[in-house]
Design a protein around this motif. Structure first.
Motif, short mmCIF file in Angstrom:
data_model
loop_
_atom_site.label_atom_id
_atom_site.label_comp_id
_atom_site.label_asym_id
_atom_site.label_seq_id
_atom_site.Cartn_x
_atom_site.Cartn_y
_atom_site.Cartn_z
N LYS A 18 0.67 -1.27 -0.15
CA LYS A 18 -0.40 0.17 0.29
C LYS A 18 0.89 1.06 0.18
N ASP A 19 1.96 1.35 0.91
CA ASP A 19 2.81 2.30 0.55
C ASP A 19 3.87 1.60 0.71
N ILE A 20 4.70 1.95 -1.01
CA ILE A 20 5.83 1.75 -1.23
C ILE A 20 6.72 2.61 -0.26
N GLN A 21 6.46 4.08 -0.30
CA GLN A 21 7.97 4.26 0.25
C GLN A 21 8.01 4.07 2.02
N TRP A 22 7.02 3.57 2.54
CA TRP A 22 7.68 3.16 4.04
C TRP A 22 7.98 1.73 3.98
N HIS A 23 7.86 0.69 3.15
CA HIS A 23 7.92 -0.58 2.60
C HIS A 23 10.06 -0.28 1.63
N ILE A 24 10.13 0.70 1.07
CA ILE A 24 11.32 0.60 0.47
C ILE A 24 12.91 1.22 2.10
N ILE A 38 14.16 0.95 -11.08
CA ILE A 38 13.38 2.15 -10.37
C ILE A 38 12.59 1.88 -11.17
N ASP A 39 10.92 2.03 -11.54
CA ASP A 39 10.53 2.06 -11.93
C ASP A 39 9.63 3.46 -11.79
N GLY A 40 9.47 4.28 -12.40
CA GLY A 40 8.91 5.27 -12.60
C GLY A 40 9.55 6.51 -11.54
N PRO A 41 8.87 7.60 -11.71
CA PRO A 41 9.84 8.18 -10.95
C PRO A 41 10.31 8.13 -9.49
N ALA A 42 12.06 8.68 -9.04
CA ALA A 42 12.33 7.96 -7.88
C ALA A 42 11.33 8.44 -6.08
N ASP A 43 10.76 9.56 -6.31
CA ASP A 43 10.55 9.89 -4.82
C ASP A 43 8.87 9.56 -4.66
N ALA A 44 8.80 8.69 -6.35
CA ALA A 44 7.14 7.85 -5.92
C ALA A 44 6.82 6.88 -6.98
N PRO A 45 8.11 5.79 -6.72
CA PRO A 45 7.74 4.64 -7.50
C PRO A 45 6.47 4.01 -8.08
N HIS A 46 6.64 3.44 -9.18
CA HIS A 46 5.72 2.23 -9.28
C HIS A 46 5.64 1.35 -8.47
N GLN A 47 7.31 0.75 -8.74
CA GLN A 47 7.88 -0.45 -8.46
C GLN A 47 9.47 0.16 -8.43
N TYR A 48 9.38 -0.55 -7.48
CA TYR A 48 11.50 -0.50 -6.93
C TYR A 48 11.88 -1.95 -6.20
N TRP A 49 13.02 -2.59 -7.07
CA TRP A 49 13.85 -3.86 -6.50
C TRP A 49 14.72 -2.85 -6.12
N ILE A 51 18.36 -4.92 -4.00
CA ILE A 51 19.42 -5.13 -3.92
C ILE A 51 19.17 -7.04 -3.33
N GLY A 52 18.83 -7.99 -3.52
CA GLY A 52 18.94 -9.15 -2.21
C GLY A 52 17.33 -9.35 -2.45
N GLY A 53 16.82 -8.85 -4.04
CA GLY A 53 15.38 -10.14 -3.65
C GLY A 53 14.44 -9.29 -4.30
N LEU A 54 14.43 -8.73 -3.76
CA LEU A 54 12.39 -8.10 -3.29
C LEU A 54 12.11 -6.89 -4.72
N GLN A 55 10.81 -7.00 -4.84
CA GLN A 55 10.88 -6.09 -5.84
C GLN A 55 8.99 -5.76 -5.10
N LEU A 56 9.50 -4.11 -5.02
CA LEU A 56 7.66 -4.08 -4.35
C LEU A 56 7.19 -3.37 -5.63
N MET A 57 5.84 -3.57 -5.46
CA MET A 57 4.76 -2.82 -6.30
C MET A 57 3.68 -2.03 -5.50
N SER A 58 3.99 -0.68 -5.68
CA SER A 58 3.18 0.15 -5.36
C SER A 58 1.99 -0.05 -5.49
N THR A 59 1.05 -1.13 -4.90
CA THR A 59 -0.37 -0.81 -4.64
C THR A 59 -1.29 0.60 -3.92
#
Length: 136
Positions: A18-24, A38-49, A51-59
């Motif tokens: 839900k809150d991608i920035q908190w998780h990042i 990063i997919d999208g703007p760095a301050d509000a990415p749509h997706q964030y990978w 190093i270490g194997g996690l892909q966060l998807m902003s939903t």
């Protein structure tokens, strides 16, 4: 069946949050999982990978089902260099310890994370692998 000679590991896991920035911030501050892509703007990415194997998807409208429901990701197992340091760092993030043990944490969106003490040098060795490198 003949034994397999090939060894494998999960390169990444994609998780809706839900809150991608908190998780990042949590995965960077507590576990040192820096940005890989990063997919999208760095301050509000749509997706964030990480190093270490996690892909966060902003939903933003995402709501995790109750923890006893089947069908959603059960938990992430994360190998850490220093379990005690990771547990100490996690305390300031308002995460909840789960009944499985003190190394099991539940994040605000409901995601469960199992922190596992890695053997000396193994985390660095795995992180040295470039999963995006061209094969020879």
């Amino acid at each position: 069946m003949a034994p397999h000679k090939q060894k494998s590991y999960v390169e990444h896991v994609a998780v809706r949050v839900k809150d991608i920035q908190w998780h990042i911030n949590f995965f960077l501050d507590v576990l040192g999982m820096d940005v890989r892509e990063i997919d999208g703007p760095a301050d509000a990415p749509h997706q964030y990978w990480t190093i270490g194997g996690l892909q966060l998807m902003s939903t933003p409208g995402f709501a995790a089902p109750p923890s006893n429901d089947a069908g959603w990701l059960a938990h992430l197992g994360v190998m850490v260099e220093d379990l005690e340091a990771a547990l100490t760092g996690a305390q300031t993030w308002g995460v909840r310890q789960l009944p499985q043990g003190r190394n099991w944490l539940q994040l605000p969106d409901g995601l469960a994370v199992e922190l596992i003490q890695a053997s000396a040098g193994s985390v660095s060795a795995v992180l040295a692998v470039n999963p995006r490198a061209a094969t020879a």
